[in-house]
Design a protein around this motif. Structure first.
Motif, PDB file in Angstrom:
ATOM      1  N   PHE A 100       0.847  -1.186   0.000  1.00 52.52           N
ATOM      2  CA  PHE A 100       0.000   0.000   0.000  1.00 52.52           C
ATOM      3  C   PHE A 100       0.881   1.234   0.000  1.00 52.52           C
ATOM      4  N   VAL A 101       0.496   2.200  -0.809  1.00 53.89           N
ATOM      5  CA  VAL A 101       1.126   3.512  -0.783  1.00 53.89           C
ATOM      6  C   VAL A 101       0.001   4.537  -0.779  1.00 53.89           C
ATOM      7  N   GLY A 102       0.119   5.549   0.058  1.00 52.93           N
ATOM      8  CA  GLY A 102      -0.914   6.566   0.151  1.00 52.93           C
ATOM      9  C   GLY A 102      -0.629   7.521   1.277  1.00 52.93           C
ATOM     10  N   SER A 103      -1.607   8.381   1.538  1.00 52.64           N
ATOM     11  CA  SER A 103      -1.448   9.384   2.573  1.00 52.64           C
ATOM     12  C   SER A 103      -2.812   9.913   2.987  1.00 52.64           C
ATOM     13  N   ILE A 104      -2.796  10.785   3.960  1.00 53.98           N
ATOM     14  CA  ILE A 104      -4.032  11.419   4.406  1.00 53.98           C
ATOM     15  C   ILE A 104      -4.413  12.496   3.413  1.00 53.98           C
ATOM     16  N   GLY A 105      -5.673  12.543   3.061  1.00 58.24           N
ATOM     17  CA  GLY A 105      -6.175  13.549   2.132  1.00 58.24           C
ATOM     18  C   GLY A 105      -7.517  13.122   1.574  1.00 58.24           C
ATOM     19  N   GLY A 106      -8.269  14.074   1.106  1.00 58.61           N
ATOM     20  CA  GLY A 106      -9.616  13.800   0.638  1.00 58.61           C
ATOM     21  C   GLY A 106      -9.722  13.304  -0.787  1.00 58.61           C
ATOM     22  N   THR A 107      -8.654  13.476  -1.589  1.00 59.92           N
ATOM     23  CA  THR A 107      -8.710  13.060  -2.986  1.00 59.92           C
ATOM     24  C   THR A 107      -7.370  12.451  -3.406  1.00 59.92           C
ATOM     25  N   PHE A 108      -7.430  11.563  -4.387  1.00 54.55           N
ATOM     26  CA  PHE A 108      -6.205  11.053  -4.989  1.00 54.55           C
ATOM     27  C   PHE A 108      -5.531  12.238  -5.664  1.00 54.55           C
ATOM     28  N   PRO A 109      -4.211  12.406  -5.520  1.00 52.39           N
ATOM     29  CA  PRO A 109      -3.549  13.589  -6.078  1.00 52.39           C
ATOM     30  C   PRO A 109      -3.752  13.731  -7.589  1.00 52.39           C
ATOM     31  N   VAL A 110      -4.243  14.878  -7.973  1.00 52.42           N
ATOM     32  CA  VAL A 110      -4.533  15.154  -9.380  1.00 52.42           C
ATOM     33  C   VAL A 110      -3.242  15.092 -10.202  1.00 52.42           C
ATOM     34  N   GLY A 111      -3.314  14.358 -11.306  1.00 51.52           N
ATOM     35  CA  GLY A 111      -2.178  14.250 -12.217  1.00 51.52           C
ATOM     36  C   GLY A 111      -1.144  13.207 -11.834  1.00 51.52           C
ATOM     37  N   CYS A 112      -1.340  12.514 -10.714  1.00 51.29           N
ATOM     38  CA  CYS A 112      -0.358  11.520 -10.265  1.00 51.29           C
ATOM     39  C   CYS A 112      -0.695  10.136 -10.802  1.00 51.29           C
ATOM     40  N   ASP A 113       0.331   9.391 -11.180  1.00 47.61           N
ATOM     41  CA  ASP A 113       0.190   8.043 -11.720  1.00 47.61           C
ATOM     42  C   ASP A 113       0.620   7.023 -10.673  1.00 47.61           C
ATOM     43  N   VAL A 114       0.207   5.769 -10.865  1.00 48.20           N
ATOM     44  CA  VAL A 114       0.666   4.663 -10.033  1.00 48.20           C
ATOM     45  C   VAL A 114       1.653   3.853 -10.869  1.00 48.20           C
ATOM     46  N   VAL A 115       2.823   3.586 -10.295  1.00 43.81           N
ATOM     47  CA  VAL A 115       3.867   2.837 -10.993  1.00 43.81           C
ATOM     48  C   VAL A 115       4.290   1.669 -10.108  1.00 43.81           C
TER      49      VAL A 115
END
Length: 114
Positions: free
Chosen positions: A62-77
């Motif tokens: 798992f990778v992530g953080s606290i925040g209300g939305t998935f970061p705009v413009g960010c990809d998963v690699v």
């Protein structure tokens, strides 16, 4: 004890975004020690660094953080030496943009050897 319980309950209410992965090879063996990253474009101070984690021996991560939305413009690699890198672009995760985009994505992936 009540104060500790309150902290645990309130902490559980924080919104979180991220990507959960389960990785295996074509023979259905888990792939541990792979890198799972949320890679963000430059140009925004909030997103100028990538976040990453390693998968466990069972292939989960798992990778992530606290925040209300998935970061705009960010990809998963997802990458591991000896395997083809998976790159999941933001526009594929959130085709309608940030409105209506999920906060947490789950992927069950097979990584192909190179």
């Amino acid at each position: 004890m009540k104060a500790l319980w309150l902290v645990v309950v309130l902490g559980g209410c924080d919104p979180m975004w991220g990507a959960k992965v389960s990785l295996r090879d074509p023979d259905d063996r888990p792939i541990g020690d792979a890198t799972v990253a949320v890679a963000c474009s430059d140009g925004d101070v909030h997103r100028n660094a990538s976040m990453s984690a390693r998968t466990r021996r069972d292939g989960s991560g798992f990778v992530g953080s606290i925040g209300g939305t998935f970061p705009v413009g960010c990809d998963v690699v997802i990458a591991k030496p000896g395997y083809r890198t998976k790159h999941i672009r933001y526009h594929d995760l959130c085709p309608g943009g940030p409105d209506g985009c999920k906060r947490v994505f789950e992927f069950d992936l097979v990584l192909e050897p190179q």
